[in-house]
Scaffold this motif. Structure first.
Motif, PDB file in Angstrom:
ATOM      1  N   UNK A 195     -41.646 -28.272 -17.207  1.00 56.11           N
ATOM      2  CA  UNK A 195     -42.707 -28.547 -16.397  1.00 56.11           C
ATOM      3  C   UNK A 195     -42.336 -29.991 -15.815  1.00 56.11           C
ATOM      4  N   UNK A 196     -42.737 -30.300 -14.749  1.00 55.70           N
ATOM      5  CA  UNK A 196     -42.272 -31.396 -13.920  1.00 55.70           C
ATOM      6  C   UNK A 196     -43.457 -31.906 -13.190  1.00 55.70           C
ATOM      7  N   UNK A 197     -43.938 -33.108 -13.050  1.00 53.37           N
ATOM      8  CA  UNK A 197     -44.995 -33.673 -12.178  1.00 53.37           C
ATOM      9  C   UNK A 197     -44.171 -33.801 -10.940  1.00 53.37           C
ATOM     10  N   UNK A 248     -36.082 -34.767  -9.827  1.00 55.24           N
ATOM     11  CA  UNK A 248     -35.688 -33.663 -10.590  1.00 55.24           C
ATOM     12  C   UNK A 248     -34.849 -34.131 -11.655  1.00 55.24           C
ATOM     13  N   UNK A 249     -35.174 -34.085 -12.898  1.00 58.24           N
ATOM     14  CA  UNK A 249     -34.029 -34.323 -13.893  1.00 58.24           C
ATOM     15  C   UNK A 249     -32.686 -33.363 -14.070  1.00 58.24           C
ATOM     16  N   UNK A 250     -31.595 -33.908 -14.384  1.00 58.01           N
ATOM     17  CA  UNK A 250     -30.430 -33.431 -14.467  1.00 58.01           C
ATOM     18  C   UNK A 250     -30.423 -32.282 -15.124  1.00 58.01           C
ATOM     19  N   UNK A 251     -31.300 -31.913 -16.271  1.00 63.02           N
ATOM     20  CA  UNK A 251     -31.119 -30.923 -17.150  1.00 63.02           C
ATOM     21  C   UNK A 251     -32.012 -29.834 -16.447  1.00 63.02           C
ATOM     22  N   UNK A 301     -44.495 -37.177 -16.919  1.00 60.23           N
ATOM     23  CA  UNK A 301     -43.649 -36.826 -15.855  1.00 60.23           C
ATOM     24  C   UNK A 301     -42.816 -35.600 -16.133  1.00 60.23           C
ATOM     25  N   UNK A 302     -42.412 -35.271 -17.283  1.00 61.03           N
ATOM     26  CA  UNK A 302     -41.385 -34.147 -17.353  1.00 61.03           C
ATOM     27  C   UNK A 302     -41.540 -33.790 -18.832  1.00 61.03           C
TER      28      UNK A 302
END
Length: 392
Positions: free
Chosen positions: A246-248, A253-256, A232-233
């Motif tokens: 890179x994000x699926x 959305x991750x905090x980073x 996923x990330x």
């Protein structure tokens, strides 16, 4: 629309892979261009059909919205096919030389594209010249199969610089033909002499080859993509001040990513945005950067989001480490990084085109500093103050 053409997409990727492994494989070069031409014409027919229905008097607002979205999908599909054409050009030709084929010669703004491939009266003559070149073992490409090359009809790719040719079915002396010939003359002269007094209206435009090998982090990007599809990330930091994400698209959305990591003054490049808006040019296309065909398929379909974040303060620090004073100004549209060599007023600017390679081509931030690192100390006397801008 691209989702219905998966078989052609993977065949195009296979043929392109053949060319990357062997540039003498002109059979694959011919086959790929024939495939791209067929697919582009197919999308153009789709656009015409949708536009014809859109003009109908009985189409309600809901249907109009649907048809307009379908037209945009067709245009995006054609853009994807032409991105494979761009990839062909970047395999054979120097990336910095290709940049000049995208802009007008009179000013540095993108030249308009040629329109529908199927509308060209001289297409038969262009194809004849293309196939004649290939039959004589000269790699060549039809420029209308690319998004980037906007001058000429056929481009010969036997050397690192493009050789552009205009094809006319009949002799023409109208104003448009004169402008086309003048533009080709300017570009040919620039490629032959490494300088121009006419290109972009600049009386002293020069180019000089970079002396060090290019440093790029394509492998790290592809590892991020693999991680994103599996978990996923994915993220990587190839250098200080440089972050890859890179994000699926089905994940939050991750905090980073939302906070741009540790970047003090972030400059973010979200790949999906320029590619989706069809204005990626004149950079190395993601068709070449994303190695795996399944990963590329996921990207063009919007199943993954790719983002590269550059810390602008890091760019200034790199200049300082070399003994100069650097300042990044995001409000300066064309040359945002200024470099001052000393108290005598000498200096130079790095163009947005050049700096954009960090985010669009996975280039090392140090890579873009090589030009003045190699030249400024010995050539500082040749710089005439803040008005001089190199051809980058």
């Amino acid at each position: 629309m691209i989702g219905y053409r998966k078989r052609s997409f993977f065949l195009a990727h296979k043929l392109l892979t053949n060319l990357r492994m062997d540039q003498d494989d002109l059979k694959s070069l011919r086959g790929l261009q024939v495939l791209l031409a067929h697919e582009i014409v197919r999308t153009e027919r789709g656009v015409r059909k949708l536009k014809a229905e859109l003009k109908g008097s009985s189409v309600d607002d809901k249907r109009q919205t649907y048809l307009q979205k379908r037209i945009e999908s067709c245009r995006y599909c054609a853009y994807v096919w032409r991105s494979f054409g761009d990839a062909i050009a970047f395999v054979y030709l120097d990336k910095f030389a290709l940049k000049h084929t995208y802009y007008q010669t009179g000013k540095k703004s993108p030249k308009s594209d040629a329109g529908f491939l199927s509308d060209k009266d001289g297409l038969e003559h262009e194809l004849r010249l293309l196939f004649t070149a290939l039959d004589h073992n000269v790699p060549a490409i039809l420029t209308d199969l690319t998004n980037t090359i906007r001058h000429g009809d056929v481009c010969l790719m036997g050397a690192s610089d493009p050789f552009l040719m205009e094809v006319k079915a009949t002799p023409s002396r109208n104003e448009r033909a004169r402008r086309q010939k003048d533009s080709l003359d300017i570009l040919h002269n620039f490629f032959e002499t490494d300088g121009s007094t006419r290109l972009w209206g600049n009386p002293d435009l020069r180019r000089e080859a970079l002396t060090d090998p290019e440093v790029a982090y394509i492998q790290q990007l592809n590892e991020c993509i693999s991680s994103s599809l599996a978990a996923g990330f994915g993220s990587a930091s190839p250098e200080s001040g440089l972050q890859y994400y890179a994000l699926r698209s089905d994940k939050s959305l991750p905090k980073a990513v939302a906070t741009f990591g540790d970047a003090r003054a972030p400059w973010a490049f979200v790949w999906n945005d320029p590619f989706g808006r069809r204005n990626w040019m004149p950079y190395l296309p993601p068709v070449l950067s994303i190695a795996n065909s399944d990963h590329l398929w996921a990207f063009v379909r919007g199943e993954i989001v790719i983002m590269i974040v550059v810390d602008m303060i890091t760019l200034e620090e790199i200049v300082a480490e070399l003994g100069f004073e650097g300042r990044f100004d995001p409000e300066e549209a064309s040359h945002p990084l200024s470099i001052k060599f000393g108290n005598d007023g000498g200096g130079m600017w790095i163009s947005e085109d050049m700096l954009g390679r960090i985010g669009m081509e996975c280039a090392s931030p140090l890579d873009d500093q090589k030009w003045y690192r190699d030249h400024s100390a010995s050539d500082v006397g040749n710089f005439e103050g803040p008005g001089w801008r190199p051809c980058l």
